[in-house]
Design a protein around this motif. Sequence first.
Motif, PDB file in Angstrom:
ATOM      1  N   PRO A 197       0.792  -1.249   0.000  1.00  0.00           N
ATOM      2  CA  PRO A 197       0.000   0.000   0.000  1.00  0.00           C
ATOM      3  C   PRO A 197       0.812   1.281   0.000  1.00  0.00           C
ATOM      4  O   PRO A 197       0.299   2.334  -0.348  1.00  0.00           O
ATOM      5  CB  PRO A 197      -0.824  -0.086   1.295  1.00  0.00           C
ATOM      6  N   PHE A 198       2.088   1.231   0.358  1.00  0.00           N
ATOM      7  CA  PHE A 198       2.885   2.450   0.444  1.00  0.00           C
ATOM      8  C   PHE A 198       3.636   2.765  -0.848  1.00  0.00           C
ATOM      9  O   PHE A 198       4.305   3.779  -0.944  1.00  0.00           O
ATOM     10  CB  PHE A 198       3.871   2.357   1.610  1.00  0.00           C
ATOM     11  N   HIS A 199       3.540   1.900  -1.842  1.00  0.00           N
ATOM     12  CA  HIS A 199       4.177   2.137  -3.136  1.00  0.00           C
ATOM     13  C   HIS A 199       3.124   2.679  -4.097  1.00  0.00           C
ATOM     14  O   HIS A 199       2.019   2.170  -4.158  1.00  0.00           O
ATOM     15  CB  HIS A 199       4.781   0.841  -3.688  1.00  0.00           C
ATOM     16  N   PRO A 200       3.441   3.723  -4.864  1.00  0.00           N
ATOM     17  CA  PRO A 200       2.425   4.317  -5.733  1.00  0.00           C
ATOM     18  C   PRO A 200       2.014   3.452  -6.917  1.00  0.00           C
ATOM     19  O   PRO A 200       0.948   3.652  -7.490  1.00  0.00           O
ATOM     20  CB  PRO A 200       3.089   5.605  -6.220  1.00  0.00           C
ATOM     21  N   GLY A 201       2.847   2.489  -7.315  1.00  0.00           N
ATOM     22  CA  GLY A 201       2.494   1.664  -8.475  1.00  0.00           C
ATOM     23  C   GLY A 201       2.735   2.420  -9.759  1.00  0.00           C
ATOM     24  O   GLY A 201       3.632   3.250  -9.854  1.00  0.00           O
ATOM     25  N   GLY A 202       1.931   2.114 -10.786  1.00  0.00           N
ATOM     26  CA  GLY A 202       2.065   2.790 -12.075  1.00  0.00           C
ATOM     27  C   GLY A 202       2.666   1.887 -13.134  1.00  0.00           C
ATOM     28  O   GLY A 202       2.683   0.669 -13.002  1.00  0.00           O
TER      29      GLY A 202
END
Length: 76
Positions: A59-64
């Motif tokens: 949950p703390f990584h923005p992804g993309g």
Amino acid sequence: MVRVVAAPVVAYRRWISPALPARCRFYPSCSAYTLEALSEHGAVRGIWLSLRRLGRCHPFHPGGFDPVPPSAPMST
């Protein structure tokens, strides 16, 4: 060797993933990334890249957008 490693991922995509809601924070999805990494880099490096990707799935990584890195050209 790549086929053996890819078989569980293909099974997951075929039978388990359709029953779950979409929730991947990356594009391409982790399973698509794994299959591409395996075909591009082989079993050992493909597994390593996939595990690194799964380690960023929280949950703390923005992804993309996170494409598979290109394989290094062989020097002559």
